[in-house]
Design a protein around this motif. Structure first.
Motif, PDB file in Angstrom:
ATOM      1  N   THR A 157      -7.763  56.067  26.020  1.00 55.90           N
ATOM      2  CA  THR A 157      -8.508  54.569  26.319  1.00 55.90           C
ATOM      3  C   THR A 157      -8.201  53.650  25.140  1.00 55.90           C
ATOM      4  O   THR A 157      -7.991  52.501  25.543  1.00 55.90           O
ATOM      5  N   THR A 158      -8.256  54.289  23.958  1.00 59.21           N
ATOM      6  CA  THR A 158      -7.818  53.409  22.761  1.00 59.21           C
ATOM      7  C   THR A 158      -6.661  52.727  22.850  1.00 59.21           C
ATOM      8  O   THR A 158      -6.293  51.590  22.655  1.00 59.21           O
ATOM      9  N   MET A 159      -5.525  53.583  23.072  1.00 62.18           N
ATOM     10  CA  MET A 159      -3.972  52.970  23.127  1.00 62.18           C
ATOM     11  C   MET A 159      -4.040  51.998  24.368  1.00 62.18           C
ATOM     12  O   MET A 159      -3.132  51.010  24.218  1.00 62.18           O
ATOM     13  N   ILE A 160      -4.643  52.142  25.277  1.00 66.65           N
ATOM     14  CA  ILE A 160      -4.625  51.237  26.639  1.00 66.65           C
ATOM     15  C   ILE A 160      -5.257  49.960  26.195  1.00 66.65           C
ATOM     16  O   ILE A 160      -4.878  48.815  26.556  1.00 66.65           O
ATOM     17  N   ILE A 161      -6.505  50.090  25.486  1.00 66.46           N
ATOM     18  CA  ILE A 161      -7.241  48.732  25.385  1.00 66.46           C
ATOM     19  C   ILE A 161      -6.616  48.029  23.992  1.00 66.46           C
ATOM     20  O   ILE A 161      -6.652  46.713  23.887  1.00 66.46           O
ATOM     21  N   LEU A 162      -6.209  48.585  22.977  1.00 65.65           N
ATOM     22  CA  LEU A 162      -5.908  48.066  21.687  1.00 65.65           C
ATOM     23  C   LEU A 162      -4.279  48.529  21.258  1.00 65.65           C
ATOM     24  O   LEU A 162      -4.053  48.684  20.420  1.00 65.65           O
ATOM     25  N   PRO A 163      -3.232  48.185  22.309  1.00 65.32           N
ATOM     26  CA  PRO A 163      -1.995  48.724  21.857  1.00 65.32           C
ATOM     27  C   PRO A 163      -1.311  47.750  20.590  1.00 65.32           C
ATOM     28  O   PRO A 163      -0.863  48.233  19.836  1.00 65.32           O
ATOM     29  N   SER A 164      -1.615  46.392  20.760  1.00 66.09           N
ATOM     30  CA  SER A 164      -1.002  45.455  19.937  1.00 66.09           C
ATOM     31  C   SER A 164      -1.772  45.613  18.512  1.00 66.09           C
ATOM     32  O   SER A 164      -0.935  45.497  17.516  1.00 66.09           O
ATOM     33  N   LEU A 165      -3.039  45.870  18.337  1.00 64.85           N
ATOM     34  CA  LEU A 165      -3.560  46.028  17.167  1.00 64.85           C
ATOM     35  C   LEU A 165      -3.023  47.202  16.446  1.00 64.85           C
ATOM     36  O   LEU A 165      -2.583  47.529  15.266  1.00 64.85           O
ATOM     37  N   LEU A 166      -2.777  48.307  17.317  1.00 66.02           N
ATOM     38  CA  LEU A 166      -2.420  49.472  16.655  1.00 66.02           C
ATOM     39  C   LEU A 166      -0.878  49.675  16.022  1.00 66.02           C
ATOM     40  O   LEU A 166      -0.693  50.060  14.738  1.00 66.02           O
ATOM     41  N   VAL A 167      -0.044  48.853  17.022  1.00 64.30           N
ATOM     42  CA  VAL A 167       1.251  48.895  16.375  1.00 64.30           C
ATOM     43  C   VAL A 167       1.337  47.678  15.303  1.00 64.30           C
ATOM     44  O   VAL A 167       2.331  47.943  14.469  1.00 64.30           O
ATOM     45  N   SER A 168       0.487  46.803  15.126  1.00 62.08           N
ATOM     46  CA  SER A 168       0.633  45.622  14.065  1.00 62.08           C
ATOM     47  C   SER A 168       0.573  46.316  12.918  1.00 62.08           C
ATOM     48  O   SER A 168       0.882  45.866  11.817  1.00 62.08           O
TER      49      SER A 168
END
Length: 450
Positions: free
Chosen positions: A331-342
């Motif tokens: 769920t975290t990957m779906i909701i916050l992908p840009s934040l994680l990649v940044s």
């Protein structure tokens, strides 16, 4: 039954949480390597990604071999056969010493794959240098594995966690020193990351060796006070159990490595984005992976004690807890992908590609969790041959061929290979869970190995 499940969760979590944290800490070092290489240059990032594709299959194969000591020692602990535990500790260390030159040779020769795959010559040179640098530390890594899985069988996951977590600051400092140079060391870029990794493996081994030597709870095991090894029958059991486990893990990691090497032929921004998305997915995977090791120890302990109902409960409880945790990470990957990649890159092109791939990673997280936790329960009852066949079919007859077709024939490129990962992991999850469901119904009729 509800009380029994709650009690099992209470017994499982003190073992599982340190195991998960140890896996996260070890993975964090890989993430640190990737982030620091990405800050250095895109070429360094690509070199780490490609070099990791060569390094990880070799490492994981031997992880699988040593993994046999977890259920073996857990069985002995459950059966109160303390006199045999020390001998298995000694056997694991002896195997680490014997296997080291073989593993180093395989690693050094693996670079020929880069020529075969026609990887960019400059990037291939850096990747080869990175692999050669890590080869110096591989014997320490193997000896660390020997002690790690023996200690896991005795539920001593907190010690493994400590040895790994303490190594993280050294990883950062050594990476920076060897990448950029200073204090008499010439900057080596991506190759410096390899030398830093070798020294970190040495630190991890020394830490866990110190714990094993000084732990008063191990004094009755006479680990380093005797030199006898297990009987030939017990030694053969290690290979009968460990070799299929090694092949099982090898099938999975080589599928991922093959995908990474195929993507290595694409432009650098796709290689970097793939590595970033794979790092995030792998970081999340450390949670069910750590859980699976605790599940193996718990199921193995009860099977050794001759309590099939408790073994069955331990397996299902562990799988369920792991599934709940993986639902959260997906769920975290779906909701916050840009934040994680940044956290990895500010390059807009790489960021957009990685965000797209992270959706695929979120999809296969749940399947990956079910397959690894089910495999952990199966290891606890020393079932390794059928899981090996299941993974062979899932990853190499379903996953990689499907990914190759979608990428190269259907024209989906990198996305196609990630669809193949989903197909392979989902097939493995269904088949391994079904295998556990069948065996768990008949645990009372399985042989108990003391």
């Amino acid at each position: 039954m509800r009380i029994s499940i709650i009690n099992e969760v209470r017994q499982l979590l003190p073992i599982a949480i340190p195991a998960v944290l140890a896996q996260l800490a070890q993975m964090a070092m890989g993430v640190i390597d990737t982030v620091m290489a990405g800050q250095y240059s895109n070429q360094a990032l690509a070199a780490i990604a490609i070099g990791g594709g060569l390094l990880h299959p070799v490492m994981i194969f031997f992880v699988g071999l040593f993994l046999a000591f977890n259920p073996i020692i857990a069985h002995l602990k459950g059966a109160n056969a303390d006199d045999q535990i020390g001998a298995n500790f000694r056997l694991s260390l002896l195997l680490g010493i014997i296997i080291s030159p073989i593993a180093v040779t395989i690693l050094l020769e693996s670079r020929v794959l880069l020529v075969w795959l026609n990887v960019d010559p400059d990037t291939a040179l850096l990747a080869s240098g990175y692999v050669n640098a890590t080869a110096w530390g591989l014997p320490c890594f193997l000896l660390f594995l020997a002690l790690r899985f023996c200690n896991e069988g005795l539920f001593a996951t907190a010690a493994i966690m400590t040895a790994t977590v303490v190594s993280i600051p050294f990883n950062i400092l050594l990476n920076y020193w060897f990448m950029y140079g200073g204090l008499g060391i010439q900057g080596m870029g991506a190759i410096g990351v390899g030398y830093a990794t070798s020294l970190v493996w040495l630190i991890m081994f020394i830490g866990l060796l110190g714990y094993t030597l000084l732990n008063p709870k191990y004094s009755t095991l006479m680990i380093f006070r005797q030199w006898s090894l297990p009987t030939m029958k017990s030694t053969v059991e290690v290979f009968k159990l460990g070799f299929p486990m090694a092949i099982t893990l090898f099938f999975e990691v080589t599928m991922f490595a093959a995908v990474s090497l195929m993507i290595a032929r694409y432009p650098t921004q796709f290689v970097g984005a793939h590595q970033i998305a794979l790092n995030i997915a792998s970081l999340a995977f450390m949670i069910p992976l750590g859980m699976s090791q605790a599940i193996t120890a718990r199921v193995g302990f009860f099977n050794g004690r001759g309590d099939p109902l408790a073994a069955k409960l331990a397996g299902y409880t562990g799988i369920s807890v792991a599934a709940l945790l993986s639902a959260f990470t997906s769920t975290t990957m779906i909701i916050l992908p840009s934040l994680l990649v940044s956290f990895y890159t500010q390059d807009n092109e790489v960021l957009l590609i990685a965000v797209n791939l992270l959706f695929f990673a979120a999809v296969f997280q749940f399947s990956d969790c079910l397959q690894v936790s089910s495999a952990g329960a199966l290891r606890g009852v020393k079932d390794s041959k059928i899981p090996m066949l299941i993974t062979a079919v899932s990853y190499w007859l379903v996953g990689f061929p499907f990914g190759y077709y979608m990428a190269e024939q259907a024209g989906l490129g990198v996305n196609g290979y990630w669809m193949g990962l989903i197909a392979g992991l989902s097939t493995a999850a269904v088949l391994l869970l079904y295998r556990w469901a069948r065996l768990s119904r008949n645990l009372s009729r399985l042989p108990i190995s003391n």
